[in-house]
Structure formats: C-alpha cells, structure tokens
Write an enzyme that holds these catalytic residues in place. Sequence first.
Site, PDB file in Angstrom:
ATOM      1  N   PHE A 167       0.871  -1.137   0.062  1.00  0.00           N
ATOM      2  CA  PHE A 167       0.005  -0.057   0.044  1.00  0.00           C
ATOM      3  C   PHE A 167       0.847   1.263   0.027  1.00  0.00           C
ATOM      4  CE2 PHE A 167      -2.065  -3.295   2.589  1.00  0.00           C
ATOM      5  CZ  PHE A 167      -3.323  -3.336   2.054  1.00  0.00           C
ATOM      6  N   ASP A 168       0.387   2.065  -0.855  1.00  0.00           N
ATOM      7  CA  ASP A 168       0.993   3.459  -0.326  1.00  0.00           C
ATOM      8  C   ASP A 168       0.238   4.133   0.886  1.00  0.00           C
ATOM      9  OD1 ASP A 168       2.110   6.035  -1.160  1.00  0.00           O
ATOM     10  OD2 ASP A 168       0.402   6.953  -2.201  1.00  0.00           O
TER      11      ASP A 168
END
Length: 321
Positions: A167-168
């Site tokens: 995930f960012d």
Amino acid sequence: MAYSLENRLVIGVSTRALFDLSAENKIFEEQGVEAYSAYQKEHENEILKPGPGFSLVRALLRLNVPAEQENRVEVILMSRNNPDISLRIFHSIEYYGLHITRAVFSSGASLLPYLSAFQTDLYLSACEEDVQAAIDAGIAGGVICGEGIRDYAGGYGRESEQIRIAFDGDAVLFSDEAEQIYISQGLKAFESSEKEKAALPLHAGPFARFLKLLSNLQKEFDGGSAPIRTALVTARCAPAHERVIRTLRSWDVRIDEAFFLGGITKREVLSAFGAQIFFDDQALHTSLAAEVVPAARVPLRSREGKPSNIYRLERRINEVS
C-alpha cells in the site's frame, strides 16, 4: 439456514480484473455491445487467460480450509456484463479451480447497490466509475492497471507461499490531509507540519479498514506462520515517518514491512517485495509499478476539491474490532 457474509473478508472482482479481456474489451469499444456479446458467446468454450487480479484472488481463496465450515474469504464476481455471456467466465473459473460460486451480472447498471448489499470489503475493477462509487461509499477499491498478460517473474498465475499486498500511505491508507499541504505549500511545509503533528494520528484513508481486516486475519495464525504479508511503500521519509508509525499503532494494525523512500522510485522495492498487488493513488506510481507487479490506482475526488468522506471512513474502520 441462510448463508451469511458476516465475519468474512468479501472481495468483489470484475471480469476484467480477474481475467485478461483486453481483446474482448477492444471489440466492445470499437464495435459495440452486440459485437462484444456475440464474440463472447462464439468463444464461450475457450478458457480465458489470468488477469491482473488473478494471483491475489487465488491466493486469498487458499485461506479457506475445506475441512472448516466457515470460510475466511468470499470472492464474488461483480460484472456489468449481461447474464447471457456469463458461461465463458464460469468455464474459466472452473478450469482454474477457483472456488467462486456467487456473482452479479448487472447488464450495464451501476454495481454500487450490490457492493453494499454483499458487504464488500475490497472491489477490483477496470471501470473507474464503479471504483470511484465504491470509494465514495467507504469501500476500498482500485482501478486495475493494464489487462494484458505480463511476465511478472512467472506471470499472473504464479503460485506464492504468502499473500503479499503493498500500500501507498497518503490518500490510500491515510487521508490526503498531509499530502494537500505538500501540494499547496511544498516539501518543507509538509515536513514541518508532520513533525509538529507527529503524535496526532492521521485520519483514515480508503484502505484503512481493509488493512485492519487483513491485520485481524493475521492474528488468527501463530507468530511468523501468517500467510498474509503487508507492506507500506511511501514517498515519506524521516522526520515524516513518525506520524505514520503512531497512526498505525493507534489503529492497532499490523504492518509487516515499511519502506520510507523519500522520493526513490517504488518500482524496484515492489518487485523485491513480490507484491501480488500494489495500491497507490497516483497514476505515475501505478503505471511504473505495473511494469513489475500487478497494480491498482485508488481514485480520490478531494484532488478536484470534492470531499473525500473522511468521517465515513473513520466510522468504518472503527466498526472493525
């Protein structure tokens, strides 16, 4: 007794996320729905190749133990196709041994009411309109990047011992509140603000609740035996890292690996991690990532001055025990 979706991780996946329908979609765009439908029926006994979401879906389904009555994961096919052309999709599902038995075929109608009706926790699709509607409703959603088959060190269909999801941070796990300061005032103002607010948890982003659900699943396994491994891959670096760590602590979620890159390209890190999917809000990052791992872009309307439903997202993550 009716089958309940309570206490299950519910994944909604479109046909174009699960299978490679790039050639078929080209027919739809160039010749229309009738030609597309005719082609699908003419080729309904031909098995489709895996698409960008295939490896993730297959890995998630392996969390279900046949001997146990309660499945941990429920995958539901959610498509704007009409039911008449569903046979090829289900033939392909059966061929690959995917335990997907439930589906929605809406004949072009919006899928949003059904995403809510099926208590969807994650929606993967090639249709930005549907993904944006999911995000607006507080449901984690990603627009898949690229439908054609790529190598990915073994292809979409490769086996993996672990489910690996990356995930960012800002505008994905967290709201874009800090990112907006960076956009409007620059890096120095961003770093100063984040250092000042280090003890103040960030608001939840579109994928906060999904990460919490994954973390809860991980807790069902002993120590290092968890079949799920998560990673945070963010452009942040020190001193802006502290607020991120304290936010995750406040949510009581587990993140297995964290990469504070400070502007270094994410592509090589994602390849080394072996992500089965990477979620980021910026097309630049997802397009580069999609060269080495499956990737999905998370739309966020607040970039256009529209609300990002922070409080709806906060409520949804707080619902997860």
